[in-house]
Design an enzyme around this catalytic site. Structure first.
Site, PDB file in Angstrom:
ATOM      1  N   GLU A 111     -35.488  46.608 -55.353  1.00  0.00           N
ATOM      2  CA  GLU A 111     -36.467  46.783 -54.400  1.00  0.00           C
ATOM      3  C   GLU A 111     -36.065  47.217 -53.079  1.00  0.00           C
ATOM      4  OE1 GLU A 111     -37.019  42.497 -53.888  1.00  0.00           O
ATOM      5  OE2 GLU A 111     -38.391  42.679 -55.937  1.00  0.00           O
TER       6      GLU A 111
ATOM      7  N   ASP B  62     -37.279  37.183 -60.973  1.00  0.00           N
ATOM      8  CA  ASP B  62     -37.915  37.021 -61.834  1.00  0.00           C
ATOM      9  C   ASP B  62     -37.516  37.060 -63.357  1.00  0.00           C
ATOM     10  OD1 ASP B  62     -40.549  37.083 -60.146  1.00  0.00           O
ATOM     11  OD2 ASP B  62     -40.420  39.178 -60.497  1.00  0.00           O
TER      12      ASP B  62
END
Length: 522
Positions: free
Chosen positions: A143, A159
């Site tokens: 990210e 996740d």
């Protein structure tokens, strides 16, 4: 596809303040992707995110040109193929990241990812959801936010844990990296999770035998691969502990006088400020709320409720709520001691070369996240690490330094900051226990730094710590009579009271030849 519709890409995975500032980095930041996986699969790259100036969702091509997504349908329609050809094993590919974008750099091995568009946004891969088109693809992502204030880049395991990778940024502050695993770290994580009662099903394996990923506990529970109430008993105990004592939350490290005080009545924990005014209350969360840091632990973007919620969620994930009454706790030796505990976060952190990871949403509380940033970046990098072997271990000369009482000298949580605590711990072979003795200078080293007497102290009981090697007398330890003698103080490396308790910080003490001062390197 209905289950995936809720996964449309929101504005930013990395939430970063954007102060008014002159452009500090280039308009296009070069990001070099290196493939050291040891696998022969083709690699495909994707730069997906939001234009921070317009708020529009889109993608960037290899030269850094941002294009808005268009179209979309219900049910979701296949998005255009915006993949960028990545490097083969042993190779590198450089792409350009446009300034003013926040999102994800995806990378898949062996097969292209499948994205879908709705009228409202992009449906991203979600292999924990039933019917996801990417369930059998080996992939991962990092990210980022790149704006006029600099770049923030992190590897994420919030996740799932799938493809081992390191992120790096080079700029005014030098080169910083995060996300590197210890040697054979991917296999360690997989095998150690499989060995935990109730967690084996969180490891997802393809029909050809390839381990695709380990699902984070919230995703695993949603998929029926982990008990949905796994953490409930601990949550109830920790929450109830504050019916008879006070929890103090100090949410801002740079504002130590800002404190909130929590007490539980029934299943509700209420917080007051220093003037006794109630400022927040939280219903007791479920396991799902803790895994996701949402629901009863939702953290609004404010300066009171959100920071308290973040702190509570981190403490519950790390297992310190109920036993450590001032939060956030930053003593990693106290983390994950509760039963049941977040085995996913515990094992991932233990297998990171620097001890840092994004194993749950607010793992950045206390700065335990795998994040790199620079205000004036010149380049960035993403390295797909070896699936077998490799990793960020110290050289092969590193060995365990074992005390006669059976424990090993350990660098707390594999931290590399100056002043990190040196302690005794169960011998586990991690990078935090790979010591080398350098004859030139008579220094003990771990993770590229030196064993150091805090403040150059000479008194009995002065603690030892990790510090940049600097050639001072505080870092000289001469092998002597089965121990290590520090001439500056005239004292020896010592395990206090011959303790066998994990986390006991080591010290210097009058040389006495007892078992507390006998150490074996090997």
């Amino acid at each position: 596809m209905g289950a995936l519709g809720a996964l449309a890409l929101a504005a930013a995975a990395v939430v970063v303040a954007t102060p008014a500032a002159q452009a500090a980095g280039p308009d296009r930041l070069p990001v070099t992707v290196t493939n050291s996986s040891g696998r022969g699969d083709a690699v495909y790259l994707y730069v997906i995110g939001v234009n921070l100036a317009t708020g529009r969702l889109g993608y960037a091509n290899s030269s850094g040109t941002f294009t808005n997504w268009s179209g979309g349908a219900l049910p979701p329609a296949a998005a255009p193929d915006v993949s960028i050809g990545g490097p083969g094993n042993g190779g590198s590919t450089t792409i350009q990241l446009p300034r003013g974008m926040s999102g994800r750099i995806y990378f898949s091995l062996g097969e292209k990812l499948k994205f879908f568009l709705t009228p409202d946004g992009l449906v991203q891969p979600a292999p924990w959801a039933a019917g996801d088109a990417n369930a059998n693809i080996l992939f991962d992502w990092s990210e980022f936010t790149y704006n006029d204030a600099g770049i923030w880049l992190n590897s994420s395991q919030v996740d799932m844990f799938a493809v081992p990778h390191t992120v790096k940024v080079t700029g005014s502050g030098g080169t910083h990296s995060a996300g590197t695993l210890v040697a054979d770290g991917r296999n360690n994580v997989v095998n150690q999770l499989k060995a935990q009662s109730g967690w084996a099903s969180t490891v997802v394996t393809r029909a050809d035998g390839t381990v695709l990923r380990v699902l984070a506990p919230g995703k695993a529970a949603d998929a029926g691969k982990l008990s949905a109430t796994y953490l409930d008993s601990y949550i109830a105990s920790a929450w109830g502990a504050y019916s008879s004592k006070t929890l103090t939350v100090v949410p801002f490290a740079d504002q130590p006088s800002t404190k909130y005080y929590g007490r539980t009545s029934g299943t509700v924990m209420s917080f007051t400020d220093g003037a006794g005014r109630q400022v927040a209350s939280f219903n007791r969360p479920s396991s799902a709320n803790v895994w996701g840091c949402d629901g009863n632990l939702a953290a609004p973007n404010d300066l009171v409720v959100g920071p308290i919620a973040r702190t509570l969620c981190a403490a519950l994930n790390r297992g310190t709520l109920g036993t450590v009454d001032t939060q956030p706790s930053t003593d990693a030796s106290q983390f994950y001691r509760n039963s049941p505990t977040n085995q996913y976060a515990r094992i991932i952190h233990a297998n990171m070369a620097d001890g840092k990871a994004y194993a749950f949403a607010f793992d950045d509380v206390g700065n335990f996240e795998s994040l790199v940033n620079d205000a004036s970046p010149t380049s960035a990098a993403l390295v797909i690490e070896p699936f077998n072997g490799g990793g960020g271990s110290t050289p092969a000369t590193g060995k365990a330094l074992r005390n006669a009482n059976g424990k090993c000298l350990d660098n707390n949580a594999q931290g590399t900051g100056n002043g990190n605590r040196i302690q005794i711990w169960d011998c586990n072979g991690t990078v935090a226990q790979q010591w080398t003795y350098v004859e030139a200078g008579s220094t003990l080293r771990v993770q590229g730094k030196c064993l150091d007497v805090a403040g150059g102290g000479t008194a009995n009981g002065t603690k030892v710590q990790l510090w940049d090697c600097n050639g001072t007398g505080a870092q000289v330890f001469i092998r002597q009579n089965g121990g290590y003698y520090n001439p500056q103080s005239g004292r020896c490396l010592d395990d206090p009271a011959a303790s066998t308790t994990n986390g006991t910080q080591s010290q210097i003490w009058d040389c006495n030849g007892t078992s507390a001062q006998r150490w074996t390197l090997g």
